[in-house]
Scaffold this active site. Structure first.
Site, PDB file in Angstrom:
ATOM      1  N   ASP A 119       0.850  -1.191   0.000  1.00 37.17           N
ATOM      2  CA  ASP A 119       0.000   0.000   0.000  1.00 37.17           C
ATOM      3  C   ASP A 119       0.890   1.247   0.000  1.00 37.17           C
ATOM      4  O   ASP A 119       2.030   1.213   0.460  1.00 37.17           O
ATOM      5  CB  ASP A 119      -0.993  -0.012   1.177  1.00 37.17           C
ATOM      6  CG  ASP A 119      -0.385  -0.567   2.460  1.00 37.17           C
ATOM      7  OD1 ASP A 119       0.853  -0.722   2.511  1.00 37.17           O
ATOM      8  OD2 ASP A 119      -1.133  -0.842   3.405  1.00 37.17           O
ATOM      9  N   GLU A 136      -5.531   3.578   3.882  1.00 36.25           N
ATOM     10  CA  GLU A 136      -6.020   4.211   5.123  1.00 36.25           C
ATOM     11  C   GLU A 136      -7.424   4.771   4.922  1.00 36.25           C
ATOM     12  O   GLU A 136      -8.039   5.257   5.846  1.00 36.25           O
ATOM     13  CB  GLU A 136      -5.066   5.330   5.558  1.00 36.25           C
ATOM     14  CG  GLU A 136      -3.654   4.858   5.884  1.00 36.25           C
ATOM     15  CD  GLU A 136      -3.567   3.999   7.147  1.00 36.25           C
ATOM     16  OE1 GLU A 136      -4.563   3.902   7.879  1.00 36.25           O
ATOM     17  OE2 GLU A 136      -2.492   3.420   7.381  1.00 36.25           O
TER      18      GLU A 136
HETATM   19  C1  LIG Z   1      -2.840  -1.271   9.637  1.00 38.56           C
HETATM   20  C2  LIG Z   1      -3.717  -0.115   9.927  1.00 38.56           C
HETATM   21  O1  LIG Z   1      -3.424   0.674  10.803  1.00 38.56           O
HETATM   22  N1  LIG Z   1      -4.819   0.024   9.175  1.00 38.56           N
HETATM   23  C3  LIG Z   1      -5.795   1.037   9.367  1.00 38.56           C
HETATM   24  C4  LIG Z   1      -6.871   0.840   8.335  1.00 38.56           C
HETATM   25  C5  LIG Z   1      -7.926   1.910   8.315  1.00 38.56           C
HETATM   26  C6  LIG Z   1      -9.314   1.364   8.357  1.00 38.56           C
HETATM   27  C7  LIG Z   1     -10.413   2.364   8.140  1.00 38.56           C
HETATM   28  N2  LIG Z   1     -10.062   3.494   7.359  1.00 38.56           N
HETATM   29  C8  LIG Z   1     -10.962   2.796   9.489  1.00 38.56           C
HETATM   30  O2  LIG Z   1     -10.445   3.732  10.099  1.00 38.56           O
HETATM   31  O3  LIG Z   1     -11.918   2.198   9.942  1.00 38.56           O
HETATM   32  C9  LIG Z   1      -6.368   0.952  10.774  1.00 38.56           C
HETATM   33  O4  LIG Z   1      -6.784   2.008  11.284  1.00 38.56           O
HETATM   34  O5  LIG Z   1      -6.430  -0.138  11.366  1.00 38.56           O
END
Ligand SMILES: CC(=O)N[C@@H](CCC[C@H](N)C(=O)O)C(=O)O
Length: 383
Positions: free
Chosen positions: A69, A129
């Site tokens: 990503d 993200e």
């Molecule tokens: C690995 C990581 O930190 N991923 C993010 C993914 C975002 C998910 C989405 N945009 C949300 O905020 O619900 C995380 O916050 O876990």
């Protein structure tokens, strides 16, 4: 690629973080690095701000895909980096995607030189993200044309030392949903509360009520998270706020619990509307499905990691982190693993400083692992 070259790339990428679907400079930079590689076996196609790179195998009956990503986060960097801090105000690679891209380039450059037996597909995916690049990339014509048999990805893990890789079969990361709530009441003079309808008070109550859902409605043997990361309202200290917005994220181990939590949020928001005589709207933004590692793919990776003396394997616990890589794993067998990068400060922290030695560890591990699988056959070939 030599270790110092990889570090140079990581530092250059670290300086140009861009938010989801705004990765213009990042895409240009990646395309330049890919252009520097031997082109004989490569076909490159851009997809929005992302990139697909297909490596044609000498036999080419199977395809294995590797995804990195590429987006950054809206965070003002506070690391101790002097020479290579983010040059983009208010943006930072605070989730390690600069590492993810560098590692993918390192692995790709190897297979661009040494043609694999089977095809490979490298994905440089935007907007992990939010709002999510995996699902539309999966549905793109390019992906369908080069549809892989197996898929891999990694995520940096600040809590593990360099040289550690961690994963598990089955559920690794949670189901996620973003949460945006807008409350609209009636503004007014701070001295005349009886003539207004204060949305700062309504939002404060709602945030507190939302925190009761996991504590009082979700089965304690199940798991859920509701985090409110942003609360905004009002324009000045002596003006009663007409609107307030609440932004957060919901995480669950199961889809049913996600549905249950959303139903409770809707009930509580309806209660706020009645109680405060205001109007409310809810938007769930981007929803990511869980990351569920395929048994056979994960077993193959763990078996290799245990035999490969340069790394220590740790069985990872499930995490409430989200990852839109889960959409790929819904359709294609594969797995994700954590890569130890040892940082005092964690993911999404303005002070995240992953150790750069981990880049070479990952590149070497992936090259060796993919080579072994390339020789021995991917899923379906010898099963
Ligand atoms: C690995 C990581 O930190 N991923 C993010 C993914 C975002 C998910 C989405 N945009 C949300 O905020 O619900 C995380 O916050 O876990």
């Amino acid at each position: 690629m030599a270790a110092n070259e990889l570090v140079k790339i990581r530092r250059e990428l670290h300086q140009i973080p861009e938010l989801g679907y705004q990765e213009i400079k990042t895409q240009r930079y990646l395309l330049e690095r890919i252009k520097d590689m031997r082109q004989d076996f490569l076909t490159v196609e851009t997809w929005r701000t992302g990139i697909f790179v297909h490596v044609k195998g000498s036999v080419g009956t199977k395809t294995v895909a590797y995804r990195a990503d590429i987006d950054g986060l809206p965070i003002e960097e506070q690391t101790g980096y002097a020479d290579f801090r983010s040059r983009h105000e208010g943006a930072m690679h605070a989730c390690g995607h600069d590492f993810h891209m560098t590692i993918a380039l390192g692995v790709l450059s190897h297979f661009a030189e040494q043609q694999p037996r089977e095809n490979m597909l490298f994905l440089f995916q935007p907007a992990e993200e939010g709002p999510g690049g995996a699902l539309p990339m999966l549905e793109s014509g390019t992906f369908k044309k080069w549809w892989p048999d197996e898929m891999l990805a990694l995520h940096i893990a600040p809590e593990y030392p360099v040289g550690t890789v961690a994963t598990k079969p089955g559920l690794l990361f949670a189901n996620t949903s973003e949460l945006f709530i807008t409350l609209k009441g009636k503004g007014g003079h701070a001295a005349y509360p009886h003539t207004a309808n204060d949305m700062v008070v309504a939002a404060s109550q709602l945030v507190t009520q939302l925190q009761t859902i996991v504590a009082r409605n979700v089965n304690p043997l199940d798991a859920g998270v509701i985090t409110i990361g942003v609360i905004k309202g009002g324009t000045k200290q002596n003006i009663i706020a007409e609107t307030a917005t609440i932004e957060g994220t919901i995480r669950t181990r199961s889809i049913d619990t996600m549905k249950q939590i959303k139903a409770r949020i809707e009930a509580l928001v309806a209660g706020i509307e009645v109680g405060f005589a205001c109007k409310a709207s809810i938007d769930y933004g981007a929803n990511y499905c869980q990351v569920y590692n395929d048994e056979a793919s994960t077993a193959a990776f763990i078996d290799f990691a245990k035999r490969y003396e340069a790394v220590t394997f740790v069985r990872a616990p499930e995490a409430m982190t989200g990852e839109d890589f889960g959409y790929f794993l819904e359709k294609i067998p594969g797995m994700m693993f954590w890569l130890g990068v040892e940082s005092e400060h964690g993911l999404h922290d303005a002070r995240l400083e992953p150790k750069e030695e981990a880049i070479n560890v990952a590149v070497d591990l992936l090259i060796r692992y993919l080579k072994e699988r390339d020789q021995n056959g991917y899923r379906g070939e010898h099963e």
